[in-house]
Design a protein around this motif. Structure first.
Motif, PDB file in Angstrom:
ATOM      1  N   PHE A 311       0.828  -1.205   0.000  1.00  0.00           N
ATOM      2  CA  PHE A 311       0.000   0.000   0.000  1.00  0.00           C
ATOM      3  C   PHE A 311       0.864   1.257   0.000  1.00  0.00           C
ATOM      4  O   PHE A 311       0.548   2.250  -0.656  1.00  0.00           O
ATOM      5  N   GLU A 312       2.002   1.177   0.702  1.00  0.00           N
ATOM      6  CA  GLU A 312       2.882   2.345   0.815  1.00  0.00           C
ATOM      7  C   GLU A 312       3.516   2.727  -0.519  1.00  0.00           C
ATOM      8  O   GLU A 312       4.020   3.841  -0.684  1.00  0.00           O
ATOM      9  N   ASN A 313       3.476   1.821  -1.486  1.00  0.00           N
ATOM     10  CA  ASN A 313       4.078   2.077  -2.795  1.00  0.00           C
ATOM     11  C   ASN A 313       3.067   2.530  -3.850  1.00  0.00           C
ATOM     12  O   ASN A 313       3.410   2.615  -5.037  1.00  0.00           O
ATOM     13  N   THR A 314       1.848   2.829  -3.431  1.00  0.00           N
ATOM     14  CA  THR A 314       0.806   3.244  -4.377  1.00  0.00           C
ATOM     15  C   THR A 314       1.193   4.484  -5.179  1.00  0.00           C
ATOM     16  O   THR A 314       1.017   4.507  -6.409  1.00  0.00           O
ATOM     17  N   PRO A 315       1.723   5.549  -4.554  1.00  0.00           N
ATOM     18  CA  PRO A 315       2.115   6.707  -5.367  1.00  0.00           C
ATOM     19  C   PRO A 315       3.143   6.354  -6.434  1.00  0.00           C
ATOM     20  O   PRO A 315       3.050   6.825  -7.573  1.00  0.00           O
ATOM     21  N   GLU A 316       4.120   5.515  -6.093  1.00  0.00           N
ATOM     22  CA  GLU A 316       5.138   5.117  -7.077  1.00  0.00           C
ATOM     23  C   GLU A 316       4.509   4.370  -8.248  1.00  0.00           C
ATOM     24  O   GLU A 316       4.914   4.536  -9.406  1.00  0.00           O
ATOM     25  N   ALA A 317       3.526   3.528  -7.957  1.00  0.00           N
ATOM     26  CA  ALA A 317       2.831   2.807  -9.021  1.00  0.00           C
ATOM     27  C   ALA A 317       2.110   3.797  -9.944  1.00  0.00           C
ATOM     28  O   ALA A 317       2.091   3.619 -11.167  1.00  0.00           O
ATOM     29  N   PHE A 318       1.543   4.831  -9.359  1.00  0.00           N
ATOM     30  CA  PHE A 318       0.860   5.864 -10.146  1.00  0.00           C
ATOM     31  C   PHE A 318       1.850   6.607 -11.030  1.00  0.00           C
ATOM     32  O   PHE A 318       1.598   6.815 -12.231  1.00  0.00           O
ATOM     33  N   PHE A 319       2.999   6.983 -10.471  1.00  0.00           N
ATOM     34  CA  PHE A 319       4.007   7.697 -11.264  1.00  0.00           C
ATOM     35  C   PHE A 319       4.459   6.838 -12.447  1.00  0.00           C
ATOM     36  O   PHE A 319       4.766   7.365 -13.516  1.00  0.00           O
ATOM     37  N   GLY A 320       4.505   5.528 -12.242  1.00  0.00           N
ATOM     38  CA  GLY A 320       4.969   4.619 -13.280  1.00  0.00           C
ATOM     39  C   GLY A 320       4.146   4.681 -14.547  1.00  0.00           C
ATOM     40  O   GLY A 320       4.655   4.411 -15.648  1.00  0.00           O
ATOM     41  N   LEU A 321       2.864   5.065 -14.425  1.00  0.00           N
ATOM     42  CA  LEU A 321       2.008   5.190 -15.611  1.00  0.00           C
ATOM     43  C   LEU A 321       2.569   6.206 -16.594  1.00  0.00           C
ATOM     44  O   LEU A 321       2.446   6.049 -17.810  1.00  0.00           O
ATOM     45  N   PHE A 322       3.182   7.269 -16.063  1.00  0.00           N
ATOM     46  CA  PHE A 322       3.652   8.362 -16.904  1.00  0.00           C
ATOM     47  C   PHE A 322       5.119   8.197 -17.288  1.00  0.00           C
ATOM     48  O   PHE A 322       5.623   8.910 -18.144  1.00  0.00           O
ATOM     49  N   LYS A 323       5.776   7.233 -16.655  1.00  0.00           N
ATOM     50  CA  LYS A 323       7.152   6.904 -17.016  1.00  0.00           C
ATOM     51  C   LYS A 323       7.203   5.713 -17.974  1.00  0.00           C
ATOM     52  O   LYS A 323       8.279   5.342 -18.450  1.00  0.00           O
ATOM     53  N   GLY A 324       6.028   5.100 -18.214  1.00  0.00           N
ATOM     54  CA  GLY A 324       5.963   3.976 -19.141  1.00  0.00           C
ATOM     55  C   GLY A 324       6.536   2.686 -18.603  1.00  0.00           C
ATOM     56  O   GLY A 324       6.973   1.828 -19.360  1.00  0.00           O
ATOM     57  N   THR A 325       6.521   2.515 -17.265  1.00  0.00           N
ATOM     58  CA  THR A 325       7.125   1.312 -16.673  1.00  0.00           C
ATOM     59  C   THR A 325       6.197   0.108 -16.689  1.00  0.00           C
ATOM     60  O   THR A 325       6.654  -1.020 -16.488  1.00  0.00           O
TER      61      THR A 325
END
Length: 342
Positions: A311-325
């Motif tokens: 759960f603590e990594n949710t923001p990072e997962a969101f950022f990944g959408l715009f980094k194409g990961t």
């Protein structure tokens, strides 16, 4: 149930440009006791989606913006931990639009039961959920692909784009995907069976795209916008159809996103471009869901999930959408079920 404290994710700043960790805050909130017809839900998976970036802006849109200092909401897959509803029991798996939180209390009418025997439960947030339905209606209603035509999909290795391309193949078309890495190109060609795929990050993108389109473009499913779409539009055939699903290239742009004026191309080719949101097709959801499940069961559709743990990594997962990961659907795994036998 006794009241207890759990964590949820609030939006505390409206991002300018690319969002950052400073725009989000984990806050503790006490959940109150269950009332009649309510259920206590433990979050198992969260869906993170590009459209959420638009809701972080305080502008008029098809859906209300997120409020500052309140929990972000989105697609959630959860387990019923306690129930005061005759419709749900402990251990049921459900889905709903809920807070980004470890637990939620919800009314029975706001959640939908998931049958784990149909497919892995995560498909409810992806190919058998809003993601798959977006691809289904946006392509078939607006694009109306015909056998032998050429369909181009941008963001083709993402959650929606990967489904669009496969449905276009089912309909007998030639499918060309656009993605941003060699790994994704390989996935489109060798896993999903696209006829061609082009990497938009290469300097030779425009030339590569033109080579992949000897017969031009009849249908374009646009998830990206920007320079990528300008290049596709240059290749339109007469009576082409463009389905506007997203414009992720500009979601984090500061100021206005101004590009070439392409109206002349639509006049010259008598083409049609139409934007849509999934809510336009709400009354037809059951039809689309049945067809997607049938194709999946028949092996005509494949799917990929990029799952971030914690759960603590949710923001990072969101950022990944715009980094194409991500390849396919981006999810966050929050917890294992306590009572459900999956």
């Amino acid at each position: 149930m006794e009241p207890f404290t759990q964590k949820e994710i609030h939006l505390v700043n409206r991002p300018e440009g690319m969002p950052s960790k400073e725009d989000f805050e984990f806050r503790e909130k006490e959940l109150s006791s269950l009332q009649e017809n309510e259920v206590l839900l433990k979050t198992l998976y969260l869906s993170v989606d590009p459209y959420m970036r638009g809701r972080m802006k305080d502008v008029k849109s098809y859906i209300a913006p997120f409020q500052l200092n309140e929990a972000i909401t989105g697609g959630v897959l959860a387990e019923v931990i306690e129930s005061r509803s005759a419709s749900f029991k402990q251990g049921d798996i459900v889905t709903a639009n809920l807070n980004w939180a470890e637990y939620n209390v919800a009314n029975e009418h706001s959640v939908r039961k998931v049958d784990p025997s149909v497919a892995p439960i995560t498909t409810t947030l992806g190919i058998l959920g809003l993601t798959g339905l977006t691809a289904y209606f946006g392509l078939l209603d607006i694009g109306q692909p015909q056998p032998g035509e050429t369909v181009v999909v941008s963001g083709a290795a993402g959650a929606v784009g990967s489904v669009v391309g496969q449905i276009a193949k089912i309909k007998g078309t030639k499918v060309v995907g656009i993605a941003g890495s060699d790994e994704k190109i390989d996935y489109l060609l060798n896993e999903l069976g696209f006829d061609a795929a082009v990497n938009y990050k290469k300097d030779s993108f425009k030339e590569d795209l033109e080579k992949a389109l000897p017969n031009g473009v009849d249908v374009y499913f646009d998830n990206v916008g920007g320079d990528v779409s300008d290049a596709v539009i240059e290749q339109l055939n007469n009576q082409a159809r463009i389905s506007l699903c997203g414009s992720i290239s500009s979601y984090n742009t500061e100021g206005e996103d101004i590009g070439p004026r392409m109206q002349w191309k639509f006049i010259k080719t008598s083409s049609m471009m139409k934007g849509f949101t999934l809510g336009d097709y709400a009354q037809d959801f059951p039809t689309g869901a049945v067809q997607l499940a049938k194709w999946l069961a028949e092996g005509k559709l494949k799917y990929e999930e990029t799952i971030v743990d914690g759960f603590e990594n949710t923001p990072e997962a969101f950022f990944g959408l715009f980094k194409g990961t991500n390849i396919g659907k981006q999810l966050v795994k929050v917890a294992e079920p306590e009572f459900a036998k999956l």
